[in-house]
Scaffold this motif. Structure first.
Motif, PDB file in Angstrom:
ATOM      1  N   ARG A  69      45.532   9.659  -5.544  1.00  0.00           N
ATOM      2  CA  ARG A  69      46.742   9.825  -6.352  1.00  0.00           C
ATOM      3  C   ARG A  69      47.999   9.652  -5.506  1.00  0.00           C
ATOM      4  O   ARG A  69      48.958   8.994  -5.918  1.00  0.00           O
ATOM      5  N   ASP A  70      47.980  10.240  -4.305  1.00  0.00           N
ATOM      6  CA  ASP A  70      49.179  10.272  -3.469  1.00  0.00           C
ATOM      7  C   ASP A  70      49.139   9.313  -2.285  1.00  0.00           C
ATOM      8  O   ASP A  70      50.105   9.220  -1.531  1.00  0.00           O
ATOM      9  N   GLY A  71      48.015   8.614  -2.106  1.00  0.00           N
ATOM     10  CA  GLY A  71      47.912   7.695  -0.975  1.00  0.00           C
ATOM     11  C   GLY A  71      47.763   8.418   0.349  1.00  0.00           C
ATOM     12  O   GLY A  71      48.328   7.994   1.362  1.00  0.00           O
ATOM     13  N   ILE A  72      47.008   9.513   0.381  1.00  0.00           N
ATOM     14  CA  ILE A  72      46.797  10.286   1.607  1.00  0.00           C
ATOM     15  C   ILE A  72      45.504   9.822   2.273  1.00  0.00           C
ATOM     16  O   ILE A  72      44.401  10.083   1.779  1.00  0.00           O
ATOM     17  N   GLY A  73      45.616   9.101   3.368  1.00  0.00           N
ATOM     18  CA  GLY A  73      44.431   8.627   4.089  1.00  0.00           C
ATOM     19  C   GLY A  73      43.755   7.427   3.472  1.00  0.00           C
ATOM     20  O   GLY A  73      42.834   6.854   4.059  1.00  0.00           O
ATOM     21  N   VAL A  74      44.161   7.054   2.277  1.00  0.00           N
ATOM     22  CA  VAL A  74      43.633   5.879   1.576  1.00  0.00           C
ATOM     23  C   VAL A  74      44.796   5.200   0.850  1.00  0.00           C
ATOM     24  O   VAL A  74      45.873   5.786   0.696  1.00  0.00           O
ATOM     25  N   LYS A  75      44.555   3.991   0.406  1.00  0.00           N
ATOM     26  CA  LYS A  75      45.557   3.311  -0.400  1.00  0.00           C
ATOM     27  C   LYS A  75      45.720   4.040  -1.731  1.00  0.00           C
ATOM     28  O   LYS A  75      44.734   4.422  -2.369  1.00  0.00           O
ATOM     29  N   LYS A  76      46.962   4.268  -2.129  1.00  0.00           N
ATOM     30  CA  LYS A  76      47.213   4.881  -3.435  1.00  0.00           C
ATOM     31  C   LYS A  76      46.591   4.002  -4.507  1.00  0.00           C
ATOM     32  O   LYS A  76      46.846   2.801  -4.568  1.00  0.00           O
ATOM     33  N   ASP A  77      45.762   4.621  -5.358  1.00  0.00           N
ATOM     34  CA  ASP A  77      44.977   3.797  -6.282  1.00  0.00           C
ATOM     35  C   ASP A  77      44.625   4.588  -7.535  1.00  0.00           C
ATOM     36  O   ASP A  77      43.948   5.618  -7.461  1.00  0.00           O
ATOM     37  N   PHE A  78      45.064   4.095  -8.662  1.00  0.00           N
ATOM     38  CA  PHE A  78      44.827   4.745  -9.953  1.00  0.00           C
ATOM     39  C   PHE A  78      43.341   4.859 -10.249  1.00  0.00           C
ATOM     40  O   PHE A  78      42.835   5.934 -10.602  1.00  0.00           O
ATOM     41  N   PHE A  79      42.607   3.766 -10.092  1.00  0.00           N
ATOM     42  CA  PHE A  79      41.191   3.800 -10.418  1.00  0.00           C
ATOM     43  C   PHE A  79      40.404   4.630  -9.409  1.00  0.00           C
ATOM     44  O   PHE A  79      39.417   5.272  -9.766  1.00  0.00           O
ATOM     45  N   GLY A  80      40.832   4.628  -8.144  1.00  0.00           N
ATOM     46  CA  GLY A  80      40.196   5.492  -7.164  1.00  0.00           C
ATOM     47  C   GLY A  80      40.335   6.951  -7.566  1.00  0.00           C
ATOM     48  O   GLY A  80      39.382   7.734  -7.451  1.00  0.00           O
ATOM     49  N   MET A  81      41.513   7.320  -8.055  1.00  0.00           N
ATOM     50  CA  MET A  81      41.741   8.684  -8.535  1.00  0.00           C
ATOM     51  C   MET A  81      40.826   8.998  -9.717  1.00  0.00           C
ATOM     52  O   MET A  81      40.169  10.050  -9.748  1.00  0.00           O
ATOM     53  N   ILE A  82      40.765   8.080 -10.683  1.00  0.00           N
ATOM     54  CA  ILE A  82      39.930   8.284 -11.862  1.00  0.00           C
ATOM     55  C   ILE A  82      38.449   8.382 -11.472  1.00  0.00           C
ATOM     56  O   ILE A  82      37.699   9.218 -11.990  1.00  0.00           O
ATOM     57  N   THR A  83      38.027   7.529 -10.533  1.00  0.00           N
ATOM     58  CA  THR A  83      36.635   7.537 -10.092  1.00  0.00           C
ATOM     59  C   THR A  83      36.248   8.892  -9.517  1.00  0.00           C
ATOM     60  O   THR A  83      35.205   9.467  -9.865  1.00  0.00           O
ATOM     61  N   MET A  84      37.087   9.424  -8.631  1.00  0.00           N
ATOM     62  CA  MET A  84      36.770  10.705  -8.001  1.00  0.00           C
ATOM     63  C   MET A  84      36.852  11.853  -9.001  1.00  0.00           C
ATOM     64  O   MET A  84      36.068  12.817  -8.928  1.00  0.00           O
ATOM     65  N   ALA A  85      37.766  11.778  -9.949  1.00  0.00           N
ATOM     66  CA  ALA A  85      37.828  12.801 -10.997  1.00  0.00           C
ATOM     67  C   ALA A  85      36.566  12.741 -11.865  1.00  0.00           C
ATOM     68  O   ALA A  85      36.023  13.779 -12.272  1.00  0.00           O
ATOM     69  N   HIS A  86      36.100  11.529 -12.144  1.00  0.00           N
ATOM     70  CA  HIS A  86      34.848  11.369 -12.902  1.00  0.00           C
ATOM     71  C   HIS A  86      33.677  11.979 -12.143  1.00  0.00           C
ATOM     72  O   HIS A  86      32.822  12.665 -12.734  1.00  0.00           O
ATOM     73  N   MET A  87      33.613  11.747 -10.830  1.00  0.00           N
ATOM     74  CA  MET A  87      32.538  12.319 -10.032  1.00  0.00           C
ATOM     75  C   MET A  87      32.640  13.837  -9.986  1.00  0.00           C
ATOM     76  O   MET A  87      31.617  14.536 -10.006  1.00  0.00           O
ATOM     77  N   ALA A  88      33.871  14.368  -9.933  1.00  0.00           N
ATOM     78  CA  ALA A  88      34.059  15.828  -9.957  1.00  0.00           C
ATOM     79  C   ALA A  88      33.540  16.409 -11.259  1.00  0.00           C
ATOM     80  O   ALA A  88      32.941  17.499 -11.282  1.00  0.00           O
ATOM     81  N   GLU A  89      33.744  15.676 -12.360  1.00  0.00           N
ATOM     82  CA  GLU A  89      33.189  16.104 -13.653  1.00  0.00           C
ATOM     83  C   GLU A  89      31.669  16.164 -13.586  1.00  0.00           C
ATOM     84  O   GLU A  89      31.041  17.127 -14.046  1.00  0.00           O
ATOM     85  N   GLY A  90      31.062  15.141 -12.997  1.00  0.00           N
ATOM     86  CA  GLY A  90      29.614  15.104 -12.892  1.00  0.00           C
ATOM     87  C   GLY A  90      29.049  16.213 -12.027  1.00  0.00           C
ATOM     88  O   GLY A  90      27.909  16.640 -12.214  1.00  0.00           O
ATOM     89  N   ARG A  91      29.852  16.694 -11.060  1.00  0.00           N
ATOM     90  CA  ARG A  91      29.403  17.782 -10.181  1.00  0.00           C
ATOM     91  C   ARG A  91      29.794  19.151 -10.731  1.00  0.00           C
ATOM     92  O   ARG A  91      29.527  20.168 -10.104  1.00  0.00           O
ATOM     93  N   GLY A  92      30.438  19.178 -11.902  1.00  0.00           N
ATOM     94  CA  GLY A  92      30.760  20.450 -12.528  1.00  0.00           C
ATOM     95  C   GLY A  92      32.039  21.097 -12.054  1.00  0.00           C
ATOM     96  O   GLY A  92      32.286  22.273 -12.355  1.00  0.00           O
ATOM     97  N   ALA A  93      32.872  20.376 -11.298  1.00  0.00           N
ATOM     98  CA  ALA A  93      34.108  20.968 -10.795  1.00  0.00           C
ATOM     99  C   ALA A  93      35.181  21.046 -11.871  1.00  0.00           C
ATOM    100  O   ALA A  93      36.108  21.857 -11.766  1.00  0.00           O
ATOM    101  N   ILE A  94      35.093  20.178 -12.890  1.00  0.00           N
ATOM    102  CA  ILE A  94      36.000  20.194 -14.037  1.00  0.00           C
ATOM    103  C   ILE A  94      35.185  19.929 -15.287  1.00  0.00           C
ATOM    104  O   ILE A  94      34.067  19.412 -15.221  1.00  0.00           O
ATOM    105  N   ASN A  95      35.762  20.277 -16.436  1.00  0.00           N
ATOM    106  CA  ASN A  95      35.070  20.035 -17.702  1.00  0.00           C
ATOM    107  C   ASN A  95      35.001  18.555 -18.025  1.00  0.00           C
ATOM    108  O   ASN A  95      33.980  18.049 -18.493  1.00  0.00           O
ATOM    109  N   ARG A  96      36.113  17.860 -17.814  1.00  0.00           N
ATOM    110  CA  ARG A  96      36.229  16.445 -18.170  1.00  0.00           C
ATOM    111  C   ARG A  96      37.387  15.851 -17.383  1.00  0.00           C
ATOM    112  O   ARG A  96      38.208  16.586 -16.822  1.00  0.00           O
TER     113      ARG A  96
END
Length: 280
Positions: A69-96
């Motif tokens: 989201r903020d470009g910390i250590g990686v290129k700022k990337d909308f889909f990268g943010m969405i991908t990791m949020a999706h994985m967090a959902e799969g690991r139960g860290a968020i509802n959706r």
């Protein structure tokens, strides 16, 4: 039921699955605890967070989403943010995924883009026109990609694809993935050659390649060895889901030509185990 935009994002995670598999995957999302905002600290290097995420740490995925989201250590990337949020959902860290987005600071450009698309299919025509106006006013490749998705959805495929291609040229990873998939309804296979070219920049491409080579093609042929190699590349980037992990373990346990370490097997088993079940 997921909104249209999230459905399109899910199509990228499940690009080579059947429609029934897609609906089953969508229906299996569990609702857990409310998301707690996390802060990425200086000691949270991307490599450290990836290591933690690969071992099932859902909070590490949320921090990785913040990194993109903020470009910390990686290129700022909308889909990268969405991908990791999706994985967090799969690991139960968020509802959706939406829970992560709604927790972002007001005024965040990615939050604005997501919410615009989140309501696109629900608005009357006048409001849909205003959404397109906002996207056209932005010069970001992400906005151009989303506008291209809307344009294709409205029936102007040529203009929409041209917008997405331009955004891909400008470095938008979501656009790069979209142009590898000729049919967003999942009826046609993604372009393996194009996916292989972008896989080092867009880790999720490895997951899609794994699915492509594991599933039989139009001639009934598959290449499971190559498929599991791509699945393990996806695992190295912490984007392998249960479906792919099950396939790797099945291939390995049935004498497939792949070498896995004890740690590899443990991580794969962590991915496939039901949420909330502790490994012994």
């Amino acid at each position: 039921m997921k909104n249209w935009f999230v459905y399109m994002i899910m199509m990228l995670f499940l690009a080579s699955c059947s429609e029934q598999q897609i609906m089953e995957e969508m229906a299996s999302a569990t609702k857990l605890t409310e998301q707690k905002r996390l802060i990425v600290s200086p000691q949270d290097s991307v490599m450290s967070l990836l290591y933690q995420a690969r071992w099932g740490d859902g909070s590490a995925y949320l921090k990785l989403a913040d990194c993109y989201r903020d470009g910390i250590g990686v290129k700022k990337d909308f889909f990268g943010m969405i991908t990791m949020a999706h994985m967090a959902e799969g690991r139960g860290a968020i509802n959706r995924i939406d829970d992560y987005i709604y927790g972002l600071p007001d005024g965040n450009d990615y939050k604005t883009l997501f919410l615009l698309m989140d309501g696109y299919k629900s608005y009357i025509q006048e409001d849909s026109d205003s959404i397109e106006h906002v996207l056209r006013a932005s010069d970001s490749p992400e906005a151009k990609t989303l506008l291209g998705m809307i344009t294709v959805d409205q029936g102007d495929t040529i203009s929409g694809i041209n917008m997405i291609k331009e955004a891909a040229y400008q470095g938008c990873s979501l656009a790069e993935l979209l142009i590898t998939i000729p049919d967003w309804k999942g009826r046609l296979r993604a372009d393996a050659t194009k996916l292989a070219i972008i896989a080092h920049r867009v880790p999720l491409a490895n997951l899609i390649l794994g699915d492509l080579y594991y599933e039989p093609d139009e001639n009934g042929k598959s290449n499971k060895q190559l498929a599991v190699e791509y699945y393990m590349k996806a695992e190295e980037h912490a984007v392998l889901g249960r479906h792919g992990a099950e396939r790797v373990l099945d291939y390995y346990r049935n004498g497939g030509n792949i070498q896995l370490t004890e740690d590899d097997i443990k991580r794969l088993e962590l991915i496939v185990q039901p949420k909330g079940v502790e490994m012994e």
